[in-house]
Design a protein around this motif. Structure first.
Motif, PDB file in Angstrom:
ATOM      1  N   TRP A  84      -7.670   8.836  -8.707  1.00 43.65           N
ATOM      2  CA  TRP A  84      -8.573   9.744  -7.736  1.00 43.65           C
ATOM      3  C   TRP A  84      -8.407  11.137  -7.929  1.00 43.65           C
ATOM      4  O   TRP A  84      -9.288  11.816  -8.062  1.00 43.65           O
ATOM      5  CB  TRP A  84      -8.280   9.130  -6.498  1.00 43.65           C
ATOM      6  CG  TRP A  84      -8.644  10.119  -5.432  1.00 43.65           C
ATOM      7  CD1 TRP A  84      -7.780  10.969  -4.516  1.00 43.65           C
ATOM      8  CD2 TRP A  84      -9.729  10.620  -4.719  1.00 43.65           C
ATOM      9  NE1 TRP A  84      -8.835  11.897  -3.588  1.00 43.65           N
ATOM     10  CE2 TRP A  84      -9.946  11.535  -4.070  1.00 43.65           C
ATOM     11  CE3 TRP A  84     -11.344  10.201  -5.357  1.00 43.65           C
ATOM     12  CZ2 TRP A  84     -11.058  12.175  -3.522  1.00 43.65           C
ATOM     13  CZ3 TRP A  84     -12.499  10.894  -4.962  1.00 43.65           C
ATOM     14  CH2 TRP A  84     -12.385  11.905  -4.031  1.00 43.65           C
TER      15      TRP A  84
ATOM     16  N   SER B 215       0.955  -1.205  -0.001  1.00 44.93           N
ATOM     17  CA  SER B 215      -0.023   0.143   0.125  1.00 44.93           C
ATOM     18  C   SER B 215       0.861   1.241   0.033  1.00 44.93           C
ATOM     19  O   SER B 215       1.949   1.319   0.384  1.00 44.93           O
ATOM     20  CB  SER B 215      -0.897  -0.145   1.128  1.00 44.93           C
ATOM     21  OG  SER B 215      -1.586  -0.967   1.242  1.00 44.93           O
TER      22      SER B 215
ATOM     23  N   ALA C 164      -3.382   4.145  -8.285  1.00 45.38           N
ATOM     24  CA  ALA C 164      -4.871   4.381  -7.821  1.00 45.38           C
ATOM     25  C   ALA C 164      -5.080   5.705  -7.184  1.00 45.38           C
ATOM     26  O   ALA C 164      -5.912   6.513  -7.484  1.00 45.38           O
ATOM     27  CB  ALA C 164      -5.231   3.238  -6.763  1.00 45.38           C
ATOM     28  N   PHE C 165      -4.084   6.139  -6.417  1.00 45.68           N
ATOM     29  CA  PHE C 165      -4.383   7.674  -6.033  1.00 45.68           C
ATOM     30  C   PHE C 165      -4.258   8.645  -7.220  1.00 45.68           C
ATOM     31  O   PHE C 165      -4.926   9.430  -6.992  1.00 45.68           O
ATOM     32  CB  PHE C 165      -3.084   7.988  -5.173  1.00 45.68           C
ATOM     33  CG  PHE C 165      -2.951   9.327  -4.495  1.00 45.68           C
ATOM     34  CD1 PHE C 165      -3.607   9.759  -3.609  1.00 45.68           C
ATOM     35  CD2 PHE C 165      -1.916  10.239  -5.167  1.00 45.68           C
ATOM     36  CE1 PHE C 165      -3.776  11.118  -3.255  1.00 45.68           C
ATOM     37  CE2 PHE C 165      -2.031  11.594  -4.782  1.00 45.68           C
ATOM     38  CZ  PHE C 165      -2.737  12.051  -3.881  1.00 45.68           C
TER      39      PHE C 165
ATOM     40  N   THR D 294      -4.767   9.207   3.440  1.00 45.75           N
ATOM     41  CA  THR D 294      -5.558   8.178   2.752  1.00 45.75           C
ATOM     42  C   THR D 294      -4.554   7.000   2.440  1.00 45.75           C
ATOM     43  O   THR D 294      -3.129   7.476   2.251  1.00 45.75           O
ATOM     44  CB  THR D 294      -5.988   8.719   1.523  1.00 45.75           C
ATOM     45  OG1 THR D 294      -4.836   9.375   0.840  1.00 45.75           O
ATOM     46  CG2 THR D 294      -7.181   9.954   1.704  1.00 45.75           C
TER      47      THR D 294
ATOM     48  N   TRP E 270      -3.879   3.887  -0.267  1.00 44.86           N
ATOM     49  CA  TRP E 270      -4.091   3.460  -1.411  1.00 44.86           C
ATOM     50  C   TRP E 270      -3.611   2.059  -1.887  1.00 44.86           C
ATOM     51  O   TRP E 270      -2.511   1.631  -1.358  1.00 44.86           O
ATOM     52  CB  TRP E 270      -3.912   4.331  -2.579  1.00 44.86           C
ATOM     53  CG  TRP E 270      -4.841   5.582  -2.343  1.00 44.86           C
ATOM     54  CD1 TRP E 270      -4.103   6.429  -1.582  1.00 44.86           C
ATOM     55  CD2 TRP E 270      -5.898   5.899  -2.684  1.00 44.86           C
ATOM     56  NE1 TRP E 270      -5.140   7.590  -1.383  1.00 44.86           N
ATOM     57  CE2 TRP E 270      -6.001   7.101  -2.279  1.00 44.86           C
ATOM     58  CE3 TRP E 270      -6.674   5.398  -3.632  1.00 44.86           C
ATOM     59  CZ2 TRP E 270      -7.233   8.059  -2.432  1.00 44.86           C
ATOM     60  CZ3 TRP E 270      -8.000   6.024  -4.329  1.00 44.86           C
ATOM     61  CH2 TRP E 270      -8.230   7.406  -3.225  1.00 44.86           C
ATOM     62  N   GLU E 271      -4.069   1.117  -2.811  1.00 44.34           N
ATOM     63  CA  GLU E 271      -3.297  -0.069  -3.098  1.00 44.34           C
ATOM     64  C   GLU E 271      -2.091   0.216  -3.953  1.00 44.34           C
ATOM     65  O   GLU E 271      -1.105  -0.481  -3.971  1.00 44.34           O
ATOM     66  CB  GLU E 271      -4.155  -1.074  -3.932  1.00 44.34           C
ATOM     67  CG  GLU E 271      -4.754  -0.713  -5.020  1.00 44.34           C
ATOM     68  CD  GLU E 271      -5.806  -1.937  -6.081  1.00 44.34           C
ATOM     69  OE1 GLU E 271      -5.679  -1.712  -6.944  1.00 44.34           O
ATOM     70  OE2 GLU E 271      -6.358  -2.262  -5.255  1.00 44.34           O
TER      71      GLU E 271
ATOM     72  N   GLY F  91      -9.040   0.909  -5.733  1.00 42.23           N
ATOM     73  CA  GLY F  91      -7.613   0.993  -5.130  1.00 42.23           C
ATOM     74  C   GLY F  91      -7.731   1.694  -3.916  1.00 42.23           C
ATOM     75  O   GLY F  91      -6.667   1.745  -3.156  1.00 42.23           O
ATOM     76  N   PHE F  92      -8.690   2.314  -3.426  1.00 38.01           N
ATOM     77  CA  PHE F  92      -8.952   3.005  -2.095  1.00 38.01           C
ATOM     78  C   PHE F  92      -9.106   2.154  -0.952  1.00 38.01           C
ATOM     79  O   PHE F  92      -9.770   1.083  -1.106  1.00 38.01           O
ATOM     80  CB  PHE F  92     -10.115   3.896  -1.938  1.00 38.01           C
ATOM     81  CG  PHE F  92     -10.438   4.383  -0.647  1.00 38.01           C
ATOM     82  CD1 PHE F  92      -9.715   5.777  -0.205  1.00 38.01           C
ATOM     83  CD2 PHE F  92     -11.243   4.213   0.129  1.00 38.01           C
ATOM     84  CE1 PHE F  92      -9.775   6.198   1.154  1.00 38.01           C
ATOM     85  CE2 PHE F  92     -11.658   4.310   1.419  1.00 38.01           C
ATOM     86  CZ  PHE F  92     -10.983   5.530   2.017  1.00 38.01           C
ATOM     87  N   GLU F  93      -8.324   2.229  -0.026  1.00 35.44           N
ATOM     88  CA  GLU F  93      -8.151   1.381   1.413  1.00 35.44           C
ATOM     89  C   GLU F  93      -8.617   2.240   2.601  1.00 35.44           C
ATOM     90  O   GLU F  93      -9.224   1.505   3.500  1.00 35.44           O
ATOM     91  CB  GLU F  93      -6.579   0.857   1.291  1.00 35.44           C
ATOM     92  CG  GLU F  93      -6.359  -0.100   0.267  1.00 35.44           C
ATOM     93  CD  GLU F  93      -5.177  -0.639   0.487  1.00 35.44           C
ATOM     94  OE1 GLU F  93      -4.560  -1.477  -0.259  1.00 35.44           O
ATOM     95  OE2 GLU F  93      -4.106  -0.159   1.491  1.00 35.44           O
TER      96      GLU F  93
END
Length: 105
Positions: free
Chosen positions: A66, A2, A62-63, A55, A57-58, A35-37
């Motif tokens: 976003w 992550s 993914a970030f 935040t 993210w995977e 991809g948000f965790e």
């Protein structure tokens, strides 16, 4: 592995309530992003006046997706139309190399 993005945002004390209200108004926008965790808004409990927006993210991709999304634009609409509440912000980037969670209580 992550990745974590922390936005350190300096908010004058007289604008703290407005800052928190803006975040409350957009709650849930990020949660559906691929991809948000995890998300946490951390209020300072000392005299720093710096909020942390955490935040996880995977992946970096993914970030980045976003940040380029229409949901991100909607979430930051007040900033763009009413101006910033903060006096300064800084984005910090990390990779998670160790993670632990508490035992179920």
């Amino acid at each position: 592995m992550s990745v974590v993005r922390i936005n350190a945002i300096t908010v004058p004390a007289e604008r703290a309530e407005e800052f928190e209200a803006r975040f409350a108004a957009r709650a849930g926008e990020v949660a559906t992003s691929p991809g948000f965790e995890a998300f946490e808004l951390l209020r300072p409990s000392d005299d720093r006046g710096v909020y942390l927006v955490y935040t996880r993210w995977e992946s970096t991709e993914a970030f980045d997706a976003w940040v380029q999304s229409s949901a991100f634009t909607r979430g930051h609409k007040a900033h763009n139309t009413q101006g910033p509440v903060s006096s300064q912000s800084e984005l910090w980037s990390f990779e998670v190399i160790q993670h632990e969670v508490g035992a179920p209580g």
